[in-house]
Design a protein around this motif. Structure first.
Motif, PDB file in Angstrom:
ATOM      1  N   GLU A  38      -7.158   2.441  -3.502  1.00  0.00           N
ATOM      2  CA  GLU A  38      -6.728   1.060  -3.267  1.00  0.00           C
ATOM      3  C   GLU A  38      -7.915   0.192  -2.860  1.00  0.00           C
ATOM      4  N   HIS A  65      -2.506  -1.773   4.088  1.00  0.00           N
ATOM      5  CA  HIS A  65      -3.615  -0.819   3.966  1.00  0.00           C
ATOM      6  C   HIS A  65      -4.362  -0.753   5.298  1.00  0.00           C
ATOM      7  N   SER A  81       0.826  -1.197   0.000  1.00  0.00           N
ATOM      8  CA  SER A  81       0.000   0.000   0.000  1.00  0.00           C
ATOM      9  C   SER A  81       0.869   1.259   0.000  1.00  0.00           C
ATOM     10  N   PHE A  88      -3.687  -4.968  -0.970  1.00  0.00           N
ATOM     11  CA  PHE A  88      -2.689  -3.940  -0.685  1.00  0.00           C
ATOM     12  C   PHE A  88      -2.174  -4.148   0.734  1.00  0.00           C
TER      13      PHE A  88
END
Length: 162
Positions: free
Chosen positions: A110, A124, A98, A121
């Protein structure tokens, strides 16, 4: 900043992680190794002044070995220079780090890419579906799903040029 200067600066730092360079279109496009995305974007932001993240989106190219990809568009506002980065992953391991810690705007982009393409990701802060229902068990923008429901009887194909 000319493309040649920019590409050379990036090659000096990330030679082994740049898989291809395309200057044919109106925007410089680099395909980079997926494991270097965060470091690459951090360098663009901190050292080369690409301080605006325009967009992050997913792509699905089923004819490739690494068929899922993430496309990043960044903009250097001072020199009015744009760059596109592409990173590809396999469906078996759809993970990219991320960049939310670099650009807070990446949060929703994302999440949308995860929602529609299933790309995870790593790191994240709140990766969950953003537009589709939570219980959906597939990622609808992948090309493995048909564009239309062939069982529908309420449409007239003559309106669609068929």
């Amino acid at each position: 900043m000319e493309n040649t200067v920019l590409v050379q600066a990036l090659k000096n730092k990330f030679e082994q992680n740049i898989l291809s360079v395309d200057e044919a279109a109106d925007i410089l496009t680099l395909v980079i190794a997926s494991e270097s995305v965060k470091e690459f974007i951090a360098y663009l932001k901190e050292e080369l002044n690409f301080i605006f993240l325009t967009d992050i989106c997913g792509i699905h190219l089923p004819e490739q070995e690494k068929e899922l990809g993430v496309v990043y568009h960044l903009h250097n506002l001072v020199e009015n220079k744009r760059i596109r980065l592409k990173a590809f992953v396999t469906k078996a391991q759809p993970q990219i780090e991320s960049v939310v810690s670099l650009f807070s705007a990446a949060n929703w982009m994302e999440r949308e890419t995860f929602d529609f393409y299933g790309i995870d990701f790593k790191g994240h802060p709140n990766q969950k579906r953003i537009l589709n229902v939570e219980f959906m068990d597939y990622h609808p923008m992948r090309k493995e799903y048909p564009l239309e429901d062939a069982t529908r009887t309420d449409k007239d194909d003559s309106f669609f040029g068929r």
